[in-house]
Write a protein that holds these residues in place. Structure first.
Motif, PDB file in Angstrom:
ATOM      1  N   PRO A   1     -25.752 -41.216  39.667  1.00 23.35           N
ATOM      2  CA  PRO A   1     -25.753 -39.938  38.945  1.00 23.35           C
ATOM      3  C   PRO A   1     -26.322 -40.039  37.531  1.00 23.35           C
ATOM      4  O   PRO A   1     -26.107 -41.030  36.820  1.00 23.35           O
ATOM      5  N   ASP A   2     -27.040 -38.990  37.142  1.00 24.96           N
ATOM      6  CA  ASP A   2     -27.509 -38.835  35.765  1.00 24.96           C
ATOM      7  C   ASP A   2     -26.406 -38.118  34.993  1.00 24.96           C
ATOM      8  O   ASP A   2     -26.081 -36.960  35.288  1.00 24.96           O
ATOM      9  N   LEU A   3     -25.843 -38.786  34.013  1.00 22.24           N
ATOM     10  CA  LEU A   3     -24.685 -38.263  33.284  1.00 22.24           C
ATOM     11  C   LEU A   3     -25.050 -37.728  31.903  1.00 22.24           C
ATOM     12  O   LEU A   3     -24.169 -37.494  31.077  1.00 22.24           O
ATOM     13  N   ARG A   4     -26.353 -37.493  31.670  1.00 20.76           N
ATOM     14  CA  ARG A   4     -26.757 -36.966  30.364  1.00 20.76           C
ATOM     15  C   ARG A   4     -26.460 -35.473  30.220  1.00 20.76           C
ATOM     16  O   ARG A   4     -26.606 -34.915  29.131  1.00 20.76           O
ATOM     17  N   PHE A   5     -26.068 -34.823  31.291  1.00 15.64           N
ATOM     18  CA  PHE A   5     -25.807 -33.379  31.261  1.00 15.64           C
ATOM     19  C   PHE A   5     -24.722 -33.073  32.284  1.00 15.64           C
ATOM     20  O   PHE A   5     -24.300 -33.946  33.033  1.00 15.64           O
ATOM     21  N   GLY A   6     -24.255 -31.841  32.296  1.00 16.03           N
ATOM     22  CA  GLY A   6     -23.171 -31.447  33.194  1.00 16.03           C
ATOM     23  C   GLY A   6     -23.674 -30.979  34.545  1.00 16.03           C
ATOM     24  O   GLY A   6     -24.234 -31.744  35.324  1.00 16.03           O
ATOM     25  N   TYR A   7     -23.480 -29.678  34.833  1.00 18.53           N
ATOM     26  CA  TYR A   7     -23.930 -29.088  36.096  1.00 18.53           C
ATOM     27  C   TYR A   7     -23.414 -29.863  37.300  1.00 18.53           C
ATOM     28  O   TYR A   7     -24.178 -30.330  38.144  1.00 18.53           O
ATOM     29  N   GLU A   8     -22.107 -30.015  37.372  1.00 19.68           N
ATOM     30  CA  GLU A   8     -21.509 -30.731  38.491  1.00 19.68           C
ATOM     31  C   GLU A   8     -21.383 -29.824  39.715  1.00 19.68           C
ATOM     32  O   GLU A   8     -21.306 -28.599  39.598  1.00 19.68           O
ATOM     33  N   LEU A   9     -21.353 -30.444  40.882  1.00 16.91           N
ATOM     34  CA  LEU A   9     -21.210 -29.700  42.137  1.00 16.91           C
ATOM     35  C   LEU A   9     -19.777 -29.175  42.262  1.00 16.91           C
ATOM     36  O   LEU A   9     -18.827 -29.850  41.855  1.00 16.91           O
ATOM     37  N   THR A  10     -19.664 -27.988  42.812  1.00 14.48           N
ATOM     38  CA  THR A  10     -18.354 -27.398  43.092  1.00 14.48           C
ATOM     39  C   THR A  10     -18.280 -27.057  44.569  1.00 14.48           C
ATOM     40  O   THR A  10     -19.174 -26.402  45.115  1.00 14.48           O
TER      41      THR A  10
ATOM     42  N   ARG B   1     -21.452 -25.909  48.774  1.00 17.31           N
ATOM     43  CA  ARG B   1     -21.243 -26.348  47.400  1.00 17.31           C
ATOM     44  C   ARG B   1     -22.273 -25.699  46.489  1.00 17.31           C
ATOM     45  O   ARG B   1     -23.354 -25.298  46.938  1.00 17.31           O
ATOM     46  N   GLY B   2     -21.902 -25.587  45.237  1.00 18.15           N
ATOM     47  CA  GLY B   2     -22.794 -24.895  44.318  1.00 18.15           C
ATOM     48  C   GLY B   2     -22.873 -25.550  42.951  1.00 18.15           C
ATOM     49  O   GLY B   2     -22.088 -26.438  42.608  1.00 18.15           O
ATOM     50  N   LEU B   3     -23.866 -25.098  42.186  1.00 12.50           N
ATOM     51  CA  LEU B   3     -24.051 -25.495  40.791  1.00 12.50           C
ATOM     52  C   LEU B   3     -23.951 -24.256  39.924  1.00 12.50           C
ATOM     53  O   LEU B   3     -24.548 -23.216  40.253  1.00 12.50           O
ATOM     54  N   ASN B   4     -23.229 -24.344  38.819  1.00  8.46           N
ATOM     55  CA  ASN B   4     -23.173 -23.264  37.845  1.00  8.46           C
ATOM     56  C   ASN B   4     -24.000 -23.677  36.642  1.00  8.46           C
ATOM     57  O   ASN B   4     -23.617 -24.561  35.882  1.00  8.46           O
ATOM     58  N   ILE B   5     -25.165 -23.030  36.474  1.00 11.52           N
ATOM     59  CA  ILE B   5     -26.013 -23.295  35.311  1.00 11.52           C
ATOM     60  C   ILE B   5     -25.557 -22.324  34.229  1.00 11.52           C
ATOM     61  O   ILE B   5     -26.089 -21.229  34.050  1.00 11.52           O
TER      62      ILE B   5
ATOM     63  N   PRO C   1     -16.507 -50.916  27.508  1.00 11.09           N
ATOM     64  CA  PRO C   1     -16.963 -50.972  28.906  1.00 11.09           C
ATOM     65  C   PRO C   1     -17.600 -49.656  29.345  1.00 11.09           C
ATOM     66  O   PRO C   1     -17.335 -48.596  28.764  1.00 11.09           O
ATOM     67  N   PHE C   2     -18.451 -49.735  30.380  1.00  9.72           N
ATOM     68  CA  PHE C   2     -19.075 -48.544  30.939  1.00  9.72           C
ATOM     69  C   PHE C   2     -18.059 -47.769  31.773  1.00  9.72           C
ATOM     70  O   PHE C   2     -17.078 -48.325  32.264  1.00  9.72           O
ATOM     71  N   ARG C   3     -18.350 -46.508  31.918  1.00  2.00           N
ATOM     72  CA  ARG C   3     -17.531 -45.646  32.768  1.00  2.00           C
ATOM     73  C   ARG C   3     -17.573 -46.134  34.215  1.00  2.00           C
ATOM     74  O   ARG C   3     -18.600 -46.598  34.697  1.00  2.00           O
ATOM     75  N   ARG C   4     -16.435 -46.033  34.913  1.00  2.00           N
ATOM     76  CA  ARG C   4     -16.363 -46.362  36.346  1.00  2.00           C
ATOM     77  C   ARG C   4     -16.219 -45.077  37.152  1.00  2.00           C
ATOM     78  O   ARG C   4     -15.373 -44.245  36.841  1.00  2.00           O
ATOM     79  N   ILE C   5     -17.036 -44.945  38.201  1.00  2.00           N
ATOM     80  CA  ILE C   5     -16.969 -43.782  39.093  1.00  2.00           C
ATOM     81  C   ILE C   5     -16.983 -44.295  40.518  1.00  2.00           C
ATOM     82  O   ILE C   5     -17.856 -45.092  40.884  1.00  2.00           O
ATOM     83  N   THR C   6     -16.051 -43.865  41.344  1.00  2.06           N
ATOM     84  CA  THR C   6     -16.106 -44.276  42.745  1.00  2.06           C
ATOM     85  C   THR C   6     -17.278 -43.579  43.429  1.00  2.06           C
ATOM     86  O   THR C   6     -17.745 -42.516  42.985  1.00  2.06           O
ATOM     87  N   HIS C   7     -17.741 -44.176  44.509  1.00  2.59           N
ATOM     88  CA  HIS C   7     -18.840 -43.584  45.271  1.00  2.59           C
ATOM     89  C   HIS C   7     -18.480 -42.177  45.727  1.00  2.59           C
ATOM     90  O   HIS C   7     -19.302 -41.242  45.645  1.00  2.59           O
ATOM     91  N   LYS C   8     -17.262 -41.993  46.183  1.00  2.00           N
ATOM     92  CA  LYS C   8     -16.805 -40.675  46.654  1.00  2.00           C
ATOM     93  C   LYS C   8     -16.883 -39.646  45.526  1.00  2.00           C
ATOM     94  O   LYS C   8     -17.379 -38.523  45.710  1.00  2.00           O
ATOM     95  N   GLU C   9     -16.400 -40.023  44.346  1.00  2.38           N
ATOM     96  CA  GLU C   9     -16.436 -39.118  43.202  1.00  2.38           C
ATOM     97  C   GLU C   9     -17.872 -38.798  42.800  1.00  2.38           C
ATOM     98  O   GLU C   9     -18.212 -37.653  42.492  1.00  2.38           O
ATOM     99  N   ALA C  10     -18.732 -39.814  42.795  1.00  4.00           N
ATOM    100  CA  ALA C  10     -20.134 -39.605  42.409  1.00  4.00           C
ATOM    101  C   ALA C  10     -20.815 -38.610  43.340  1.00  4.00           C
ATOM    102  O   ALA C  10     -21.545 -37.717  42.889  1.00  4.00           O
ATOM    103  N   MET C  11     -20.584 -38.748  44.642  1.00  3.93           N
ATOM    104  CA  MET C  11     -21.214 -37.843  45.601  1.00  3.93           C
ATOM    105  C   MET C  11     -20.662 -36.426  45.467  1.00  3.93           C
ATOM    106  O   MET C  11     -21.417 -35.441  45.484  1.00  3.93           O
ATOM    107  N   GLU C  12     -19.350 -36.309  45.335  1.00  3.28           N
ATOM    108  CA  GLU C  12     -18.735 -34.977  45.288  1.00  3.28           C
ATOM    109  C   GLU C  12     -19.046 -34.236  43.994  1.00  3.28           C
ATOM    110  O   GLU C  12     -19.189 -33.018  43.992  1.00  3.28           O
ATOM    111  N   ARG C  13     -19.176 -34.957  42.884  1.00  2.00           N
ATOM    112  CA  ARG C  13     -19.415 -34.305  41.598  1.00  2.00           C
ATOM    113  C   ARG C  13     -20.894 -34.174  41.245  1.00  2.00           C
ATOM    114  O   ARG C  13     -21.296 -33.207  40.587  1.00  2.00           O
ATOM    115  N   TYR C  14     -21.702 -35.149  41.683  1.00  2.00           N
ATOM    116  CA  TYR C  14     -23.103 -35.174  41.257  1.00  2.00           C
ATOM    117  C   TYR C  14     -24.099 -35.197  42.411  1.00  2.00           C
ATOM    118  O   TYR C  14     -25.309 -35.112  42.180  1.00  2.00           O
TER     119      TYR C  14
END
Length: 592
Positions: free
Chosen positions: A293-302, A327-331, A275-288
């Motif tokens: 969300p494009d999940l081919r790379f990291g760079y999540e929001l903090t 919020r920020g991104l760490n490259i 099965p595909f990964r499940r992400i709640t809308h809240k998690e998707a917004m807060e992390r991406y």
């Protein structure tokens, strides 16, 4: 009249191989290229299937040679000849091991010099390509796209049919209903002054099919929305539309995952794990910062709001005090890839998504470099770096504003940075389901709640008790399938009880009279035993775009519209004649 000159095609141009050597064949197609070497003329003959090299030799057929001398680009010809092994083989062509020596040729039609080149690397403007779309579609890359589209549609039909779905057509001329985007209206001549609407989707009809006991429905269907366009959106588009009775969300997601797995395996030879990964809308917004969300790379929001809420940098502190966030991104490890000029471009980029600016901290071998450093104490800077899990070699980007702006700007920024750093491989496919969307959102312009998906979406069971007291916090039984930053499709479990549907309309600002006027036929159907049901609709155009590795949806639609919803080929839309308007009871007034 013998249109084909007495010849009957035996093979397509791309099908001949070494196994055909010695055979007499008849090929038909277009002249891609001609090279005259004196006693020999070489012609690349092209059809939908590929290219075969045709050789015209004066020693074999002087008559055919003389006709070949007069051939021009895009002439349509039929050739009879024998297949030989090629002396100078071309490993870059599927037919590169053979060639056909022509014995006879029929010129079926001549051609003027085309206004665009019939080759993939033509470097012609899109406007010109769309104006001469029938020529543009002759290109091998475009024909591959439409062969792929046909193949995928067949896979979908077969899969859904095998899983008990019935393909049922729904009306194109329907009733205007306020479901989201603007409707395209069609005036009725028979009922003067009244209008049909072209369907934004078959939503109401497919739910009525569940009321009708059809159990599982699907349709590959045209839909229409009068909205502003962009690269992956068109005023008319094609959906894979599905609805099922007696199901929960997981049932629908499971069936559709397996369908997508089958599409990728049979169309591309790519294995997709389910099965595909499940992400709640809240998690998707807060992390991406995105609900797709494009999940081919990291760079999540903090979220560093707690670390900077009392800091000396007023922009940060005021955003938190005002109810927003920082919020920020760490490259990570890529600080040296960002020049000052490049950072300025990124600042301008996030401003197009509502951000007032872009703060940054670059931690190089020489230490910290940042325009915000002078506003932060040593301890405050240390807190920010710690919150961002930063180390030497990292570059950090921050946006401070209300959450919607922070999410949107940083969500877009992470993708832009990934693109600039070459991290967006088209051979990687990262699927996910985004679930638990908000049921409503507040429309400031309208001054009321509006449905995030549509008014027929069921609230989550856990949130039912909020419908009277706190409807804005209710979550929906809704789910979107996303891939590499694109929404492939979305759906929901539907409301199937009359009273709940009426409450939903009331919360959305419809009076009882309005609801009856717009949706009376639909509400009435719920009185006669409606099963629990749900469904989903996929954007076929977008799926094909991603499968084909294209960046623009117009590359997979045969005759698309431009960004102002016009067709350069047919010059639609156009003005109607006065007699037609008079029949319809319409008078046009052009606003200055």
């Amino acid at each position: 009249m013998d249109t084909l000159g007495g010849l009957k095609r035996t093979h397509y141009c791309g099908s001949l191989r070494e196994a055909n050597i010695g055979e007499d064949v008849v090929l038909m197609g277009w002249v891609q290229r001609k090279r005259n070497l004196g006693g020999l003329i070489f012609v690349d003959l092209r059809d939908r299937d590929g290219i075969t090299q045709i050789v015209f030799d004066t020693d074999i057929s002087p008559e055919a040679f003389n006709k070949a001398e007069k051939l021009g680009s895009e002439y349509v010809i039929a050739v009879m000849g024998k297949v030989y092994e090629r002396e100078s083989k071309n490993p870059n062509m599927p037919t590169g091991d053979i060639e056909v020596f022509a014995q006879e040729i029929r010129v079926l039609n001549s051609a003027q010099t085309p206004p665009i080149y019939i080759k993939d690397d033509d470097d012609v403007s899109e406007a010109l390509r769309l104006k001469y779309r029938y020529l543009d579609l002759r290109k091998p890359s475009m024909q591959r796209n439409f062969i792929l589209r046909h193949k995928v549609a067949g896979i979908v039909r077969n899969y859904l049919s095998e899983n008990g779905f019935l393909e049922i057509e729904t009306p194109v001329l329907g009733k205007p209903t306020p479901e989201g985007a603007r409707d395209y209206l069609v005036p009725s001549r028979v009922n003067t002054g009244k209008f049909y609407a072209l369907p934004q989707s078959p939503q109401l009809f497919k739910q009525l099919l569940m009321v009708a006991g059809m159990d599982r429905y699907f349709q590959i269907v045209k839909c229409f929305r009068d909205e502003d366009l962009r690269a992956d959106r068109q005023p008319e588009f094609t959906q894979i539309d599905c609805e099922m009775s007696f199901v929960e969300a997981e049932d629908i997601m499971g069936i559709m995952e397996a369908m997508m797995q089958k599409i990728f395996k049979e169309a591309l030879g790519v294995d997709i794990g389910i099965p595909f990964r499940r992400i709640t809308h809240k998690e998707a917004m807060e992390r991406y910062g995105s609900d797709k969300p494009d999940l081919r790379f990291g760079y999540e929001l903090t979220d560093i709001s707690d670390a900077v809420k009392d800091c000396g940098f007023k922009v940060f502190a005021d955003a938190v005090k005002g109810g927003g966030s920082v919020r920020g991104l760490n490259i990570s490890g890529r600080a040296e890839d960002f020049t000052r000029k490049g950072i300025t471009k990124l600042e301008d980029y996030v401003k197009t998504y509502g951000a007032k600016g872009l703060a940054w901290i670059k931690w190089g071998a020489e230490g910290i470099n940042s325009p915000v450093a002078k506003f932060l104490s040593e301890d405050e800077m240390k807190s920010v770096l710690q919150a961002m899990n930063a180390k030497e070699g990292d570059i950090l980007f921050f946006v401070a504003d209300k959450n919607s702006v922070v999410y949107n700007s940083l969500g877009q920024l992470r993708c832009e940075i990934a693109k600039n750093l070459g991290l967006l491989s088209k051979e990687v496919y990262e699927f996910a389901w985004v679930t638990e969307f908000p049921l409503f959102e507040y429309d400031e312009e309208a001054g009321r709640l509006v449905a995030v998906h549509h008014p027929f979406t069921s609230p989550m069971d856990e949130d039912f008790d909020k419908i009277e007291t706190d409807p804005g916090s209710m979550r929906a039984k809704a789910y979107d399938m996303v891939l590499n930053g694109f929404e492939l499709g979305g759906g929901s479990i539907r409301i199937f009880q009359e009273e709940l549907q009426k409450k939903m309309f009331k919360l959305l600002g419809f009076t009882e009279e309005d609801a009856q006027d717009k949706f009376g036929f639909f509400i009435d159907a719920f009185k006669y035993g409606t099963p629990p049901h749900g469904g989903i609709a996929f954007g076929l155009d977008r799926i094909i775009m991603l499968l084909a590795g294209e960046d623009n949806i117009r590359q997979v639609i045969a005759f698309p519209k431009t960004q102002n919803a016009s067709c350069p080929l047919t010059e639609a839309p156009s003005y109607a004649e006065d007699a037609q308007l008079e029949e319809l009871g319409i008078k046009i007034e052009i606003k200055e």
